[in-house]
Design a protein around this motif. Sequence first.
Motif, PDB file in Angstrom:
ATOM      1  N   UNK A  87     -13.586  18.489  -5.700  1.00  0.00           N
ATOM      2  CA  UNK A  87     -12.264  19.025  -6.020  1.00  0.00           C
ATOM      3  C   UNK A  87     -12.352  20.030  -7.162  1.00  0.00           C
ATOM      4  N   UNK A  88     -11.750  21.207  -6.938  1.00  0.00           N
ATOM      5  CA  UNK A  88     -11.676  22.208  -8.006  1.00  0.00           C
ATOM      6  C   UNK A  88     -10.763  21.717  -9.122  1.00  0.00           C
ATOM      7  N   UNK A  89      -9.665  21.088  -8.715  1.00  0.00           N
ATOM      8  CA  UNK A  89      -8.722  20.527  -9.693  1.00  0.00           C
ATOM      9  C   UNK A  89      -8.268  19.160  -9.209  1.00  0.00           C
ATOM     10  N   UNK A  90      -7.708  18.325 -10.093  1.00  0.00           N
ATOM     11  CA  UNK A  90      -7.322  16.978  -9.686  1.00  0.00           C
ATOM     12  C   UNK A  90      -6.302  16.978  -8.545  1.00  0.00           C
ATOM     13  N   UNK A  91      -6.386  15.944  -7.690  1.00  0.00           N
ATOM     14  CA  UNK A  91      -5.383  15.773  -6.633  1.00  0.00           C
ATOM     15  C   UNK A  91      -4.679  14.430  -6.845  1.00  0.00           C
ATOM     16  N   UNK A  92      -3.649  14.221  -6.033  1.00  0.00           N
ATOM     17  CA  UNK A  92      -2.843  13.000  -6.157  1.00  0.00           C
ATOM     18  C   UNK A  92      -3.577  11.818  -5.521  1.00  0.00           C
ATOM     19  N   UNK A  93      -3.724  10.713  -6.263  1.00  0.00           N
ATOM     20  CA  UNK A  93      -4.300   9.491  -5.707  1.00  0.00           C
ATOM     21  C   UNK A  93      -3.222   8.432  -5.525  1.00  0.00           C
ATOM     22  N   UNK A  94      -3.647   7.209  -5.245  1.00  0.00           N
ATOM     23  CA  UNK A  94      -2.687   6.113  -5.059  1.00  0.00           C
ATOM     24  C   UNK A  94      -1.978   5.807  -6.383  1.00  0.00           C
ATOM     25  N   UNK A 117      -4.763  12.085   2.259  1.00  0.00           N
ATOM     26  CA  UNK A 117      -6.168  11.646   2.313  1.00  0.00           C
ATOM     27  C   UNK A 117      -6.471  10.938   3.633  1.00  0.00           C
ATOM     28  N   UNK A 118      -5.471  10.866   4.506  1.00  0.00           N
ATOM     29  CA  UNK A 118      -5.651  10.196   5.812  1.00  0.00           C
ATOM     30  C   UNK A 118      -6.080   8.738   5.667  1.00  0.00           C
ATOM     31  N   UNK A 119      -5.500   8.052   4.690  1.00  0.00           N
ATOM     32  CA  UNK A 119      -5.833   6.639   4.502  1.00  0.00           C
ATOM     33  C   UNK A 119      -4.612   5.798   4.145  1.00  0.00           C
ATOM     34  N   UNK A 120      -4.747   4.508   4.442  1.00  0.00           N
ATOM     35  CA  UNK A 120      -3.854   3.502   3.864  1.00  0.00           C
ATOM     36  C   UNK A 120      -4.696   2.786   2.830  1.00  0.00           C
ATOM     37  N   UNK A 121      -4.095   2.415   1.689  1.00  0.00           N
ATOM     38  CA  UNK A 121      -4.867   1.709   0.675  1.00  0.00           C
ATOM     39  C   UNK A 121      -4.121   0.454   0.221  1.00  0.00           C
ATOM     40  N   UNK A 122      -4.895  -0.521  -0.231  1.00  0.00           N
ATOM     41  CA  UNK A 122      -4.324  -1.718  -0.852  1.00  0.00           C
ATOM     42  C   UNK A 122      -5.284  -2.141  -1.948  1.00  0.00           C
ATOM     43  N   UNK A 123      -4.705  -2.579  -3.071  1.00  0.00           N
ATOM     44  CA  UNK A 123      -5.545  -2.940  -4.216  1.00  0.00           C
ATOM     45  C   UNK A 123      -5.659  -4.447  -4.373  1.00  0.00           C
ATOM     46  N   UNK A 124      -6.818  -4.865  -4.862  1.00  0.00           N
ATOM     47  CA  UNK A 124      -7.058  -6.278  -5.173  1.00  0.00           C
ATOM     48  C   UNK A 124      -7.440  -6.334  -6.647  1.00  0.00           C
ATOM     49  N   UNK A 125      -6.498  -6.727  -7.520  1.00  0.00           N
ATOM     50  CA  UNK A 125      -6.838  -6.786  -8.949  1.00  0.00           C
ATOM     51  C   UNK A 125      -7.837  -7.900  -9.245  1.00  0.00           C
ATOM     52  N   UNK A 126      -8.832  -7.557 -10.052  1.00  0.00           N
ATOM     53  CA  UNK A 126      -9.800  -8.566 -10.528  1.00  0.00           C
ATOM     54  C   UNK A 126     -10.044  -8.257 -12.002  1.00  0.00           C
TER      55      UNK A 126
END
Length: 134
Positions: free
Chosen positions: A101-108, A39-48
């Motif tokens: 998306x035609x079908x699901x792809x891989x996410x974080x 996906x050409x990204x770096x991700x970080x999550x902030x739980x709330x």
Amino acid sequence: MIKNIDHIGVAVEKIEKAKIFFENILGLKISEIEEIPEQNVKVAFIPIGESKIELLEPIEDGAVSKFIKKKGEGIQHISLKVDNIESAMQDMKEKGAVFIDEKPRQGAKGTKIAFIHPKSSHGVLVELCELPDL
Ligand code: CMX
């Protein structure tokens, strides 16, 4: 079918720089950074509570890079949690949703994701997200 808002995706230039606001000022805790090359990204999550903010930093030209160039930093998508993404997609398609998306792809974090085009959802990029079995 939709359980809750899993996360709100926020496009930022640099996650490290965004830490100043989210951690130092809001007092939230940012997770480790994960790179998603597909996906050409770096991700970080902030739980709330039961939900999260997902910080998205572009690593190359891609959807997030294009978004920031065009609109600047800000809310890029809303992610809705579903139990079964394939059946949710089929049901929504039958009712007129236009999926990127035609079908699901891989996410974080091992999730399965699929996006609905913002042109068919009132200008909001909507992501469906199915969490992996624990
Ligand atoms: N929210 C709302 N509108 C958006 C948008 C967004 N995030 N991204 C693009 N748009 C709008 C643009 O403003 C533009 O509107 P106008 O025609 O009125 O100017 C239109 O959609 C087309 O935008 P574009 O800049 O020409 O971009 P593309 O058509 O090349 O791509 C999109 C748009 C939505 C198909 C693409 O960004 C995409 O496939 N997104 C899904 C994937 C993604 O965003 N991944 C990152 C998240 C990673 C993760 O969470 O794991």
